[in-house]
Design an enzyme around this catalytic site. Structure first.
Site, PDB file in Angstrom:
ATOM      1  N   GLY A  15     -30.858  73.814 -48.867  1.00 49.21           N
ATOM      2  CA  GLY A  15     -31.587  73.882 -47.425  1.00 49.21           C
ATOM      3  C   GLY A  15     -30.886  74.951 -46.653  1.00 49.21           C
ATOM      4  N   ASP A  16     -31.434  75.522 -45.449  1.00 54.08           N
ATOM      5  CA  ASP A  16     -31.058  76.395 -44.626  1.00 54.08           C
ATOM      6  C   ASP A  16     -31.272  77.677 -45.500  1.00 54.08           C
ATOM      7  OD1 ASP A  16     -31.044  74.621 -42.695  1.00 54.08           O
ATOM      8  OD2 ASP A  16     -28.854  74.134 -43.380  1.00 54.08           O
ATOM      9  N   GLY A  20     -38.005  79.251 -43.075  1.00 51.37           N
ATOM     10  CA  GLY A  20     -38.646  79.587 -41.766  1.00 51.37           C
ATOM     11  C   GLY A  20     -39.042  80.962 -41.585  1.00 51.37           C
ATOM     12  N   HIS A  44     -35.802  75.056 -38.804  1.00 50.37           N
ATOM     13  CA  HIS A  44     -36.032  76.345 -39.224  1.00 50.37           C
ATOM     14  C   HIS A  44     -36.201  77.547 -38.075  1.00 50.37           C
ATOM     15  CE1 HIS A  44     -38.725  74.389 -42.899  1.00 50.37           C
ATOM     16  NE2 HIS A  44     -37.224  74.155 -42.673  1.00 50.37           N
ATOM     17  N   THR A 241     -31.470  64.211 -49.608  1.00 51.15           N
ATOM     18  CA  THR A 241     -32.391  63.404 -48.460  1.00 51.15           C
ATOM     19  C   THR A 241     -33.600  62.616 -49.066  1.00 51.15           C
ATOM     20  OG1 THR A 241     -33.825  64.182 -46.374  1.00 51.15           O
ATOM     21  CG2 THR A 241     -34.282  65.506 -48.480  1.00 51.15           C
ATOM     22  N   THR A 301     -28.821  74.240 -37.801  1.00 52.22           N
ATOM     23  CA  THR A 301     -29.963  74.399 -36.874  1.00 52.22           C
ATOM     24  C   THR A 301     -30.165  73.137 -36.110  1.00 52.22           C
ATOM     25  OG1 THR A 301     -30.652  76.120 -38.443  1.00 52.22           O
ATOM     26  CG2 THR A 301     -32.109  75.429 -36.437  1.00 52.22           C
ATOM     27  N   THR A 302     -30.203  72.144 -36.781  1.00 57.70           N
ATOM     28  CA  THR A 302     -30.483  70.825 -36.301  1.00 57.70           C
ATOM     29  C   THR A 302     -29.381  70.119 -35.596  1.00 57.70           C
ATOM     30  OG1 THR A 302     -32.224  70.459 -37.618  1.00 57.70           O
ATOM     31  CG2 THR A 302     -31.488  68.617 -36.574  1.00 57.70           C
ATOM     32  N   ARG A 307     -21.612  74.947 -41.626  1.00 56.47           N
ATOM     33  CA  ARG A 307     -22.093  74.776 -43.057  1.00 56.47           C
ATOM     34  C   ARG A 307     -21.094  75.128 -44.032  1.00 56.47           C
ATOM     35  NH1 ARG A 307     -27.148  78.133 -41.501  1.00 56.47           N
ATOM     36  NH2 ARG A 307     -28.695  76.758 -40.521  1.00 56.47           N
ATOM     37  N   GLY A 417     -31.376  90.608 -42.428  1.00 55.52           N
ATOM     38  CA  GLY A 417     -31.040  90.351 -41.346  1.00 55.52           C
ATOM     39  C   GLY A 417     -32.136  89.201 -40.750  1.00 55.52           C
TER      40      GLY A 417
HETATM   41  P1  GDP Z   1     -34.327  77.439 -43.197  1.00 57.45           P
HETATM   42  O1  GDP Z   1     -33.975  75.930 -42.944  1.00 57.45           O
HETATM   43  O2  GDP Z   1     -34.493  77.492 -44.569  1.00 57.45           O
HETATM   44  O3  GDP Z   1     -35.535  77.689 -42.366  1.00 57.45           O
HETATM   45  O4  GDP Z   1     -32.995  78.183 -42.596  1.00 57.45           O
HETATM   46  P2  GDP Z   1     -32.400  77.880 -41.152  1.00 57.45           P
HETATM   47  O5  GDP Z   1     -32.861  78.761 -40.019  1.00 57.45           O
HETATM   48  O6  GDP Z   1     -31.892  76.777 -40.815  1.00 57.45           O
HETATM   49  O7  GDP Z   1     -30.953  78.951 -41.457  1.00 57.45           O
HETATM   50  C1  GDP Z   1     -31.024  80.215 -41.721  1.00 57.45           C
HETATM   51  C2  GDP Z   1     -30.300  81.018 -40.838  1.00 57.45           C
HETATM   52  O8  GDP Z   1     -30.256  82.363 -41.336  1.00 57.45           O
HETATM   53  C3  GDP Z   1     -31.022  81.184 -39.530  1.00 57.45           C
HETATM   54  O9  GDP Z   1     -30.130  81.199 -38.314  1.00 57.45           O
HETATM   55  C4  GDP Z   1     -32.015  82.507 -39.887  1.00 57.45           C
HETATM   56  O10 GDP Z   1     -32.181  83.234 -38.478  1.00 57.45           O
HETATM   57  C5  GDP Z   1     -30.846  83.401 -40.357  1.00 57.45           C
HETATM   58  N1  GDP Z   1     -31.478  84.365 -41.322  1.00 57.45           N
HETATM   59  C6  GDP Z   1     -32.514  84.271 -42.245  1.00 57.45           C
HETATM   60  N2  GDP Z   1     -32.492  85.326 -42.947  1.00 57.45           N
HETATM   61  C7  GDP Z   1     -31.453  86.101 -42.849  1.00 57.45           C
HETATM   62  C8  GDP Z   1     -30.951  87.203 -43.186  1.00 57.45           C
HETATM   63  O11 GDP Z   1     -31.568  88.145 -44.059  1.00 57.45           O
HETATM   64  N3  GDP Z   1     -30.031  87.781 -42.669  1.00 57.45           N
HETATM   65  C9  GDP Z   1     -29.213  87.257 -41.728  1.00 57.45           C
HETATM   66  N4  GDP Z   1     -27.957  87.756 -41.025  1.00 57.45           N
HETATM   67  N5  GDP Z   1     -29.617  86.046 -41.260  1.00 57.45           N
HETATM   68  C10 GDP Z   1     -30.741  85.441 -41.465  1.00 57.45           C
HETATM   69  P1  IMO Z   2     -33.789  72.693 -43.631  1.00 59.70           P
HETATM   70  O1  IMO Z   2     -35.532  72.383 -43.974  1.00 59.70           O
HETATM   71  C1  IMO Z   2     -29.680  71.575 -44.821  1.00 59.70           C
HETATM   72  C2  IMO Z   2     -29.140  67.356 -45.435  1.00 59.70           C
HETATM   73  C3  IMO Z   2     -28.247  66.583 -44.477  1.00 59.70           C
HETATM   74  C4  IMO Z   2     -27.623  65.609 -45.539  1.00 59.70           C
HETATM   75  C5  IMO Z   2     -28.831  65.324 -46.147  1.00 59.70           C
HETATM   76  C6  IMO Z   2     -29.320  63.992 -46.019  1.00 59.70           C
HETATM   77  O2  IMO Z   2     -33.612  73.170 -42.334  1.00 59.70           O
HETATM   78  O3  IMO Z   2     -33.292  73.440 -44.855  1.00 59.70           O
HETATM   79  P2  IMO Z   2     -31.174  63.464 -43.805  1.00 59.70           P
HETATM   80  O4  IMO Z   2     -31.008  63.647 -42.531  1.00 59.70           O
HETATM   81  O5  IMO Z   2     -32.209  64.132 -44.400  1.00 59.70           O
HETATM   82  O6  IMO Z   2     -31.240  61.907 -44.220  1.00 59.70           O
HETATM   83  O7  IMO Z   2     -29.795  64.027 -44.503  1.00 59.70           O
HETATM   84  O8  IMO Z   2     -29.425  66.409 -46.246  1.00 59.70           O
HETATM   85  N1  IMO Z   2     -30.195  67.911 -44.996  1.00 59.70           N
HETATM   86  C7  IMO Z   2     -30.516  69.350 -44.595  1.00 59.70           C
HETATM   87  N2  IMO Z   2     -29.464  70.341 -44.993  1.00 59.70           N
HETATM   88  N3  IMO Z   2     -31.135  71.819 -44.290  1.00 59.70           N
HETATM   89  C8  IMO Z   2     -31.958  70.941 -43.971  1.00 59.70           C
HETATM   90  O9  IMO Z   2     -33.234  71.149 -43.719  1.00 59.70           O
HETATM   91  C9  IMO Z   2     -31.738  69.527 -44.251  1.00 59.70           C
HETATM   92  N4  IMO Z   2     -32.308  68.409 -43.981  1.00 59.70           N
HETATM   93  C10 IMO Z   2     -31.467  67.498 -44.534  1.00 59.70           C
HETATM   94  O10 IMO Z   2     -27.096  67.593 -43.921  1.00 59.70           O
HETATM   95  O11 IMO Z   2     -26.599  66.352 -46.256  1.00 59.70           O
HETATM   96 MG    MG Z   3     -32.640  74.856 -41.506  1.00 56.18          MG
END
Ligand code: GDP
Ligand code: IMO
Ligand code: MG
Length: 426
Positions: A15-16, A20, A44, A241, A301-302, A307, A417
C-alpha cells in the site's frame, strides 16, 4: 479477444505506493474511475496546482468534472466518513455531482469501528496494526451474510429491522467478550438514517454503468486501494486487510468479467514501505532507513503513523506482477533515493543456506529469511525536475533498467515528485 479501453491500477507492495497520484494522472483521459474494494482505510494523495487532496473512499477522478466516479459493489462504506469527504471536496470547490455508490456496498456502523479498536487492544503485541476504521468487522459481517448493504440502508424500515438484529448481537459481543458498554439503538438509527437520506440519490446499480461504459469504448480506470501483500488470500496473512486489493478483486468488486480488462499497471515505490505490523524482510532500522523515512515523508495518509521503510524487494514485485497479471509497472519516489549510495535491491532470500527466488507469504517462514542484495551506484543530482527518462542521471537510469530486468515487466511510468508534472511516461 476484443481490446477494451480499461486499466486496473493495483498496489504492488504493502500500500501507499502512490496509486492516487497515478490514478489522478491517468484520469485526465478517463471517462470513469472506479474504486472496487476497501473503505476509508485507504488514503490517496493527489497534488494539483500546489494544492494537496487526501481521498479515502472517493475515486481520484473526482478532480476532473467530466469523469464519472464510482464506489463499487466490493467496497465497505462508513456513511459518516463518506459524507465528510464529500463535504470537504465541495468546500474546496470540487463538484461531486458525478459520484455514484453501488447498492450492494456494505455499511460500516459505529459497532464495527468499536469492534476493530477493542479487538486490536485485546491482541496486544500481536495486533495487526489496523487503521481502526472498522474494515475487518464490516467485511466479517458481509462474509457471515449478516451485513447491512447500501440497498438496505436507504430503506428506513429495512435498515431499522436489520440494525435491531445486528445491534442485539453486537451488544452481547461488546459486553460479554470485551466487557464494554452497549450501544444505543435509537441514537445510531436517528443519526445514520439522516446520512442514508442524503446518500440515497447517488445509490444505484453501478455494475450496469461500468459495463455500458466499457461496451461504448469509454476509458475506464479501476483505482486499487491497499496493495498486493495486504490481500486477504495473497498477502502476508494475518497482517493483511480484509478485502482483495489484487486485479481479480477489482473485477469482483466492480461486477465485471476479467475478459473486459486490457491493462493492469502495478504501482511500486523505488523502495519498500509498510504501515502496520508483520514481517518485512528488507526493513531498515538504521540511519539509511531514517533518511528515506524523512526524505520521503513516510507517514500514513489515513492514520499519520510513521511508515516502516526498507530496500526494494524484487521478489515482492515479481510476485505482484504474477498475481495481478501486470502489463506494466510504475515506479514512484525515485527522487527519495537521491543521495544514497550504494543502493541495495533484494534479489533472493536465504534460509538455512537455501536460496529462494520466489516470495513466500507464509509469515512463519518469511520472518526467518534474510535477503540477498545486489548493490548499485546511487546519484546525488536533484532529479525532481526531470521530465523524461533520458534526463535522469546514468545511475538512476541503471537502477530502473536493473529492476525491469529482475522483475521482467516493462516500467512504463516513473515518479520523481508528488505532483502531476513530476511523473513521466517511458
Ligand atoms: P497511495 O495510497 O498509493 O495513493 O499513496 P499515498 O498517497 O498514501 O502515499 C504516497 C505518498 O507519496 C503521497 O504523499 C504522495 O504525494 C507521495 N508521492 C507519490 N509519488 C511520489 C514521487 O514520485 N515522489 C515523491 N517524493 N512523492 C511521491
Ligand atoms: P492505501 O490505499 C497502507 C494496512 C493497515 C494494517 C492492515 C489492516 O492508502 O494504499 P485495515 O484497517 O485495513 O483492517 O488494516 O492494512 N492498510 C494499509 N496500509 N495503505 C493502505 O491503503 C492501507 N489500508 C490498510 O495499516 O496493516
Ligand atoms: Mg495511502
Amino acid at each position: 479477444m476484443k481490446n477494451y479501453n480499461t486499466t486496473i491500477i493495483v498496489g504492488a507492495q504493502w500500500g501507499d505506493e502512490g496509486k492516487g497520484k497515478i490514478a489522478d494522472i491517468l484520469a485526465s483521459d478517463a471517462d470513469m474511475v472506479v474504486r472496487a474494494q476497501g473503505g476509508n482505510n485507504a488514503g490517496h494523495t493527489l497534488v494539483k496546482e500546489g494544492k494537496t487532496y487526501k481521498l479515502h473512499l472517493i475515486p481520484s477522478g473526482i478532480l476532473y468534472p467530466k469523469c464519472t466516479c464510482i464506489i463499487g459493489c466490493g467496497t465497505v462504506i462508513d456513511p459518516k466518513g463518506l459524507l465528510q469527504e464529500m463535504a470537504e471536496l465541495e468546500a474546496q470547490g470540487i463538484s461531486i455531482s458525478n459520484l455514484f455508490v453501488d447498492n450492494r456496498a456494505h455499511i460500516t456502523l459505529p459497532y464495527h469501528i468499536l469492534q476493530d479498536k477493542l479487538s486490536e487492544q485485546a491482541l496486544g503485541k500481536s495486533s495487526i496494526g489496523t487503521t481502526q476504521k472498522g474494515i475487518g468487522p464490516t467485511y466479517s459481517d458481509k462474509i457471515e451474510r449478516s451485513g447491512i448493504r447500501m440497498s438496505d440502508f436507504i430503506q428506513p424500515s429495512v435498515f431499522k429491522e436489520k440494525l435491531t438484529n445486528q445491534l442485539t448481537k453486537k451488544n452481547k459481543l461488546l459486553q460479554k467478550i470485551y466487557d464494554a458498554p452497549s450501544l444505543n439503538f435509537e441514537q445510531i438509527f436517528q443519526e445514520y438514517n439522516e446520512y442514508a437520506k442524503v446518500l440515497k440519490p447517488i445509490v444505484v446499480d453501478t455494475t450496469i454503468m461500468i459495463y455500458q461504459a466499457i461496451m461504448q469504448g469509454k476509458n475506464v480506470l479501476f483505482e486499487g486501494a491497499q496493495g498486493t501483500l495486504l490481500d486477504l488470500d495473497i498477502g502476508t496473512y494475518p497482517y493483511v486487510t480484509s478485502s482483495h486489493p489484487t486485479s481479480s478483486g477489482a473485477c469482483v468488486g466492480s461486477g465485471i468479467g476479467p475478459t473486459l480488462i486490457s491493462n493492469v499497471i502495478g504501482i511500486a515505490k523505488a523502495y519498500t514501505t509498510r504501515v502496520g505490523n508483520g514481517p518485512f524482510a528488507t526493513e531498515l532500522d538504521d540511519a539509511t532507513g531514517k533518511f528515506i523515512q524523512t526524505n520521503g515523508q513516510e507517514y500514513g495518509t489515513t492514520t499519520g503513523r510513521p511508515r516502516r521503510v526498507g530496500w526494494l524487494d524484487t521478489l515482492i514485485l515479481k510476485y505482484a506482477c504474477r498475481i495481478n497479471g501486470c502489463t506494466s509497472l510504475a515506479i514512484n519516489k525515485l527522487d527519495t533515493l537521491t543521495g544514497i549510495t550504494p543502493l541495495k535491491i533484494a534479489t533472493s532470500y536465504n534460509c538455512d543456506g537455501k536460496i529462494l527466488d520466489e516470495f513466500v507469504s507464509d509469515i512463519s517462514q518469511l520472518q526467518n529469511y534474510t535477503p540477498n542484495y545486489i548493490e548499485i551506484d546511487g546519484w546525488t543530482q536533484d532529479i525532481s525536475n526531470c521530465t523524461k527518462f533520458e534526463d535522469l542521471p546514468k545511475q538512476a537510469q541503471n537502477y530502473i533498467t536493473t529492476i525491469e530486468k529482475l522483475v521482467n515487466c516493462p516500467i512504463s511510468m516513473i515518479g520523481v515528485g508528488p505532483s502531476r508534472q513530476q511523473s513521466f511516461k517511458r
